[in-house]
Design an enzyme around this catalytic site. Structure first.
Site, PDB file in Angstrom:
ATOM      1  CG  HIS A 248      -2.079  -0.921   1.146  1.00 35.39           C
ATOM      2  ND1 HIS A 248      -2.730  -1.370   2.263  1.00 35.39           N
ATOM      3  CD2 HIS A 248      -2.511  -1.602  -0.080  1.00 35.39           C
ATOM      4  CE1 HIS A 248      -3.691  -2.160   1.853  1.00 35.39           C
ATOM      5  NE2 HIS A 248      -3.681  -2.240   0.519  1.00 35.39           N
ATOM      6  CG  HIS A 383      -3.476  -5.419  -7.389  1.00 35.06           C
ATOM      7  ND1 HIS A 383      -3.233  -3.996  -6.920  1.00 35.06           N
ATOM      8  CD2 HIS A 383      -4.506  -5.765  -6.461  1.00 35.06           C
ATOM      9  CE1 HIS A 383      -3.830  -3.875  -5.866  1.00 35.06           C
ATOM     10  NE2 HIS A 383      -4.545  -4.927  -5.392  1.00 35.06           N
TER      11      HIS A 383
END
Length: 418
Positions: A248, A383
């Site tokens: 993240h 992703h």
């Protein structure tokens, strides 16, 4: 020659994107998009997840904009599911999961709701039928239930009828809100979404993470005080892991540069700290999580002292590392970021790409054996767009609007913006 200046590398990325799009086609099920196994088939007995279906609308909207036949129909399939079985006709919002019998999880989690907004906005950019209705619904639900003007942040989740919200605030939900808001701003032309994205980034990154050696805090109480020991008994949680999640930090580094470029493109003042903090986040992730145990790759989580906790190698972490490296190279011209990008790709090609069954392995243990301690199967391909398409596009506008504007490969070989 740096790969980020090479059209030949872009062609390689395009071939890998096509391999990925073909793998994901198998996920289509009557209620949306299913959770794929390691072999690329929908897992039996697993409810259809809102977050997966919404992400796949986004992905196949991108594929349609790339001219891949049949991709628009897949995006339409997901839109129909979101406007159909997932939508709560009584209370509004979307159910967390559904199956052939109807809603399986009747709660209204924020995390997938922001992916609904992302998928809908990308589908609008791709000109797909039903996308505008879906986006209008998403905007209404977000503004009515998830955006808190008082906090300048997003709420985590609600019960079915939106009468009870969770006594918890999440960094992950708010990060993906920023991602969605950037695309919504592009397709609606409404700068309020950039203002909201900046408000979120200011709290989570500039106020909290910056004062914590750029170790991003994921869990907060309703007053936005960090909960550093949250989930200490469930450290490998998929969505609310204990400690820091360096993937993240990398994802945030890219989003901060995208937000910066979006503000500049609109003639707005972009705070200098957006670039400074993006650098800090990237440096922290490589400092704490890249090969800290002497073995290749990123560990999944670290403690507040930077020591590894969950040492599994999760594919999305290095993918987001690539996106962060691209963003910072484009913003600074510092070739060290381009070298990191190449290093990350060497790792991914060596260990993560599954050339036998398709797509990439979702999780490896520290010795690089296929593992399922955190994730089972290969849930989706969302992703992977951040390493297969981000290197070929500017950071603003967002991916789908940039493709719609004909900006593919416009940055390859161009001098980075300094």
């Amino acid at each position: 020659m740096l790969w980020l200046h090479s059209l030949a590398h872009s062609r390689w990325l395009e071939a890998e994107a096509d391999r990925t799009f073909e793998f994901g086609r198998n996920a289509a099920v009557p209620t949306g998009f299913g959770w794929l196994s390691n072999e690329g088939q929908p897992r039996a007995g697993v409810d259809t997840q809102l977050w997966i279906t919404s992400r796949m609308v986004h992905v196949y909207s991108l594929a349609h904009l790339l001219g891949r036949p049949g991709s628009g129909l897949l995006a339409d399939h997901g839109i129909d599911a979101l406007n159909g079985p997932f939508w709560d006709e009584v209370h509004g919002g979307w159910f967390g999961s559904v199956n052939d019998a109807g809603p399986a999880d009747r709660t209204k989690p924020g995390y997938p709701h922001f992916f609904v907004a992302l998928g809908a906005a990308s589908a609008v950019a791709a000109g797909r039928p039903g996308a505008r209705q879906l986006l209008d619904r998403a905007i209404e639900v977000i503004e009515r239930h998830f955006w808190s003007e008082d906090e300048g942040m997003c709420l985590e989740s609600w019960n079915e009828d939106f009468t009870e919200t969770e006594d918890y605030r999440g960094g992950n939900v708010n990060m993906h809100a920023v991602e969605a808001f950037l695309v919504v701003a592009d397709v609606t032309g409404d700068d309020v979404w950039l203002e909201r994205a900046l408000s979120i980034a200011t709290t989570i990154i500039h106020r909290v993470a910056r004062s914590n050696q750029y170790r991003v805090v994921e869990h907060f109480d309703p007053q936005w005080n960090p909960l550093l020991e949250y989930n200490s008994g469930n450290r490998a949680h998929r969505f609310r892991a204990y400690g820091g999640t360096p993937g993240h930090w990398m994802e945030w580094s890219r989003l901060l540069i995208s937000l910066r470029d979006s503000l500049i493109a609109r003639g707005r003042t972009a705070p200098e700290w957006l670039l400074e903090d993006a650098r800090g986040l990237f440096q922290a992730a490589t400092r704490d999580a890249w090969e800290p145990d002497g073995r290749p790759g990123f560990v999944y989580t670290v403690g507040w002292d930077g020591a590894p906790i969950v040492t599994a190698r999760i594919r999305w972490v290095v993918v987001e590392g690539m996106g962060g490296a691209v963003a910072l190279y484009r913003a600074t011209g510092d070739e060290e970021y381009a070298r990191w990008y190449e290093r990350f790709w060497d790792y991914a090609r060596t260990y993560l790409m599954d050339l036998e069954n398709g797509s990439w392995h979702q999780e490896l243990d520290a010795d690089h054996h296929v593992n399922s301690a955190v994730w089972d199967g290969k849930p989706d391909i969302y992703h992977l767009m951040h390493c297969l398409l981000v290197p070929r596009l500017p950071l603003a506008p967002a991916m789908a609007p940039a493709l719609a504007a004909g900006l593919l490969d416009s940055v390859v070989g161009a001098e980075p913006r300094r």
